[in-house]
Design a protein around this motif. Structure first.
Motif, PDB file in Angstrom:
ATOM      1  N   VAL A  57       0.818  -1.213   0.000  1.00 32.76           N
ATOM      2  CA  VAL A  57       0.000   0.000   0.000  1.00 32.76           C
ATOM      3  C   VAL A  57       0.852   1.263   0.000  1.00 32.76           C
ATOM      4  CG1 VAL A  57      -1.636   1.336   1.372  1.00 32.76           C
ATOM      5  CG2 VAL A  57      -2.005  -1.113   1.052  1.00 32.76           C
ATOM      6  N   LEU A  58       1.935   1.260   0.750  1.00 33.97           N
ATOM      7  CA  LEU A  58       2.790   2.449   0.811  1.00 33.97           C
ATOM      8  C   LEU A  58       3.367   2.785  -0.561  1.00 33.97           C
ATOM      9  CD1 LEU A  58       4.094   4.651   2.488  1.00 33.97           C
ATOM     10  CD2 LEU A  58       5.970   3.071   3.031  1.00 33.97           C
ATOM     11  N   ALA A  59       3.764   1.760  -1.308  1.00 34.33           N
ATOM     12  CA  ALA A  59       4.297   1.982  -2.657  1.00 34.33           C
ATOM     13  C   ALA A  59       3.233   2.601  -3.556  1.00 34.33           C
ATOM     14  CB  ALA A  59       4.796   0.667  -3.249  1.00 34.33           C
ATOM     15  N   LEU A  60       1.996   2.129  -3.404  1.00 37.16           N
ATOM     16  CA  LEU A  60       0.900   2.687  -4.198  1.00 37.16           C
ATOM     17  C   LEU A  60       0.685   4.163  -3.870  1.00 37.16           C
ATOM     18  CD1 LEU A  60      -1.578   2.270  -6.108  1.00 37.16           C
ATOM     19  CD2 LEU A  60      -2.899   1.896  -4.028  1.00 37.16           C
ATOM     20  N   LEU A  61       0.671   4.487  -2.589  1.00 33.70           N
ATOM     21  CA  LEU A  61       0.451   5.873  -2.175  1.00 33.70           C
ATOM     22  C   LEU A  61       1.566   6.788  -2.679  1.00 33.70           C
ATOM     23  CD1 LEU A  61      -0.876   5.348   1.463  1.00 33.70           C
ATOM     24  CD2 LEU A  61      -2.182   5.995  -0.569  1.00 33.70           C
ATOM     25  N   LYS A  62       2.780   6.265  -2.734  1.00 38.30           N
ATOM     26  CA  LYS A  62       3.890   7.051  -3.279  1.00 38.30           C
ATOM     27  C   LYS A  62       3.668   7.333  -4.761  1.00 38.30           C
ATOM     28  CE  LYS A  62       7.555   5.667  -0.057  1.00 38.30           C
ATOM     29  NZ  LYS A  62       8.849   4.926   0.101  1.00 38.30           N
ATOM     30  N   MET A  63       3.137   6.335  -5.476  1.00 35.74           N
ATOM     31  CA  MET A  63       2.838   6.526  -6.896  1.00 35.74           C
ATOM     32  C   MET A  63       1.745   7.585  -7.076  1.00 35.74           C
ATOM     33  SD  MET A  63       4.759   4.724  -8.818  1.00 35.74           S
ATOM     34  CE  MET A  63       6.050   3.545  -8.425  1.00 35.74           C
TER      35      MET A  63
END
Length: 203
Positions: A57-63
């Protein structure tokens, strides 16, 4: 040959962002859909370009944070409308990502089209596409063109095509007929649009 090349470019563009071809009379509304669709495609492509270990999820939010800066705020009526659209799409991104992480399927993205492919084996796969908005007509035409294009790549039709409306979270499912008999309508309905765009590109 030139027209064939233009056709291929146009179809890739259509699968990536169908609103760019099927332009409505409300040009500002269309521009908004295009801007949001480009944002959605960029987030998906960026997320799936990461290794499986980084699919969280954190990677998605960074995107989302990275690509939201490319959204054209001028196409929104107000800052509030922009904020609501971004929050709504992000919420649906999170739901879809959590489902994907739980399933742990072998999934990848066709980057030029933004199609999420989940391949079970050589002869079985499903397709998912995240779209800004989906209506009944767009759903049918888009799904049929996905069938036409992917059959060339996989030499078989997907088991199911899932189109997700990122503004309301609705999922539209399309089950292709294995004999391909339900795909001919796309050529009939889209040909005038395709020919018009090809002539514009080649002129």
């Amino acid at each position: 040959m030139e027209n064939l090349h233009a056709y291929r470019l146009l179809m890739n563009s259509y699968l990536s962002c169908p609103y760019d071809l099927v332009r409505s009379k409300e040009s500002l509304q269309c521009a908004k859909k295009i801007s949001l669709q480009n944002f959605i495609n960029n987030v998906i492509n960026g997320f799936f370009s990461k290794s499986c270990k980084e699919h969280h999820v954190l990677a998605l939010l960074k995107m989302v944070d990275t690509y939201r800066r490319d959204l054209k705020r001028s196409v929104f009526d107000s800052t509030m409308e922009y904020t609501i659209a971004l929050a709504t799409i992000t919420d649906h991104f999170l739901q879809i990502t959590c489902d994907y992480i739980e399933e742990g399927n072998h999934t990848y993205v066709e980057h030029d089209k933004g199609l999420i492919i989940n391949q079970y084996n050589e002869d079985q796969y499903s397709v998912k596409k995240l779209l800004t908005e989906v209506d009944e007509e767009l759903s049918l035409l888009y799904a049929k063109e996905v069938c036409v294009e992917l059959q060339k790549s996989f030499r078989c039709l997907p088991d199911v095509i899932e189109l997700i409306d990122m503004m309301n979270g609705e999922r539209h499912l399309y089950f292709p007929s294995k004999d391909g008999s339900d795909q001919s309508d796309f050529i009939y309905y889209s040909r005038p649009l395709v020919e018009k765009e090809i002539n514009r590109i080649c002129s």
